[in-house]
Design a protein around this motif. Structure first.
Motif, PDB file in Angstrom:
ATOM      1  N   ARG A 135      19.258  36.208   8.394  1.00  0.00           N
ATOM      2  CA  ARG A 135      19.965  37.052   9.354  1.00  0.00           C
ATOM      3  C   ARG A 135      21.445  37.199   8.970  1.00  0.00           C
ATOM      4  NH1 ARG A 135      22.615  35.319  13.491  1.00  0.00           N
ATOM      5  NH2 ARG A 135      21.470  33.386  13.718  1.00  0.00           N
ATOM      6  N   HIS A 136      22.060  36.093   8.639  1.00  0.00           N
ATOM      7  CA  HIS A 136      23.492  36.071   8.285  1.00  0.00           C
ATOM      8  C   HIS A 136      23.747  36.853   6.994  1.00  0.00           C
ATOM      9  CE1 HIS A 136      27.261  33.379   8.359  1.00  0.00           C
ATOM     10  NE2 HIS A 136      27.341  34.249   9.331  1.00  0.00           N
ATOM     11  N   LEU A 137      22.879  36.669   6.009  1.00  0.00           N
ATOM     12  CA  LEU A 137      23.022  37.382   4.742  1.00  0.00           C
ATOM     13  C   LEU A 137      22.852  38.886   4.960  1.00  0.00           C
ATOM     14  CD1 LEU A 137      23.504  37.113   1.710  1.00  0.00           C
ATOM     15  CD2 LEU A 137      21.056  36.777   1.416  1.00  0.00           C
ATOM     16  N   ASP A 138      21.904  39.263   5.804  1.00  0.00           N
ATOM     17  CA  ASP A 138      21.716  40.684   6.123  1.00  0.00           C
ATOM     18  C   ASP A 138      22.984  41.277   6.750  1.00  0.00           C
ATOM     19  OD1 ASP A 138      19.149  40.718   5.117  1.00  0.00           O
ATOM     20  OD2 ASP A 138      18.172  40.589   7.092  1.00  0.00           O
ATOM     21  N   GLU A 139      23.659  40.495   7.622  1.00  0.00           N
ATOM     22  CA  GLU A 139      24.895  40.955   8.260  1.00  0.00           C
ATOM     23  C   GLU A 139      26.020  41.144   7.247  1.00  0.00           C
ATOM     24  OE1 GLU A 139      25.790  37.943  11.132  1.00  0.00           O
ATOM     25  OE2 GLU A 139      24.097  38.459  12.421  1.00  0.00           O
ATOM     26  N   ARG A 140      26.048  40.314   6.221  1.00  0.00           N
ATOM     27  CA  ARG A 140      27.154  40.306   5.262  1.00  0.00           C
ATOM     28  C   ARG A 140      26.895  41.146   4.013  1.00  0.00           C
ATOM     29  NH1 ARG A 140      29.402  34.086   5.263  1.00  0.00           N
ATOM     30  NH2 ARG A 140      30.213  34.143   7.393  1.00  0.00           N
ATOM     31  N   LYS A 141      25.659  41.527   3.799  1.00  0.00           N
ATOM     32  CA  LYS A 141      25.261  42.172   2.550  1.00  0.00           C
ATOM     33  C   LYS A 141      26.086  43.417   2.218  1.00  0.00           C
ATOM     34  CE  LYS A 141      21.145  44.166   1.903  1.00  0.00           C
ATOM     35  NZ  LYS A 141      19.714  44.351   1.715  1.00  0.00           N
TER      36      LYS A 141
END
Length: 178
Positions: A135-141
């Protein structure tokens, strides 16, 4: 030449940065280490005292300070550095940015044993870590993918380091400020 390494926590920005700096004969700095040394508190202590927003302000300030004082360097940034304020745009204007990319499963595996040192995941269970990272990686991608170079960070060996150096030199030769 300034090189900024961005990517999710645990991807290996510091390890890659040190090696890349040696290969390019540039000084290496780790933004979190610079902050810790300068304010004489650990990152978890800053998070606890000032919250994430307070930390992000300190982080931005030191990103600008180190950039202003080092015309040539390799800088390993924190995982969230490019995602706050105008940090990613600033780094893109000041040098060459490299997104070290890795899949969620590999990142989760790397992070499981270093949770205590990472305030954002310190209280997440091992079972919940992979979902959190995804979830966090998707937000930062989107921030990470604004980098000049996206480079697969899994399995870094001599050939991959050589390829990364070639990509940096090619961008430099093309006139990218850095």
């Amino acid at each position: 030449m300034r090189i900024y390494l961005v990517g999710y926590m645990g991807v290996g920005k510091t390890t890659v940065g040190k090696k890349l700096a040696r290969m390019l004969d540039l000084p290496f700095y780790d933004l979190d280490a610079v902050i810790t040394e300068s304010v004489e508190r650990t990152i978890p202590e800053i998070f606890e005292a000032e919250g994430e927003s307070g930390f992000r302000g300190v982080e931005r300030s030191y990103l600008h300070k180190i950039t202003d004082t080092h015309p040539s360097m390799v800088l390993s940034t924190g995982g969230g550095t490019p995602c706050f304020y105008d940090n990613m745009q600033f780094m893109n204007e000041q040098g060459i940015t490299i997104y070290l990319q890795m899949d969620v499963a590999s990142l989760s595996h790397r992070l499981i044993n270093s949770k205590a040192n990472r305030p954002l995941i310190a209280n997440i269970t091992a079972e919940g870590l992979q979902a959190y990272v995804k979830r966090h990686l998707d937000e930062r991608k989107d921030y990470y993918e604004d980098a000049h170079i996206t480079f697969p960070a899994l399995g870094m060996g001599p050939a991959k380091y050589d390829r990364l150096v070639q990509e940096v030199r090619a961008l430099r030769a093309d006139g990218l400020n850095g």
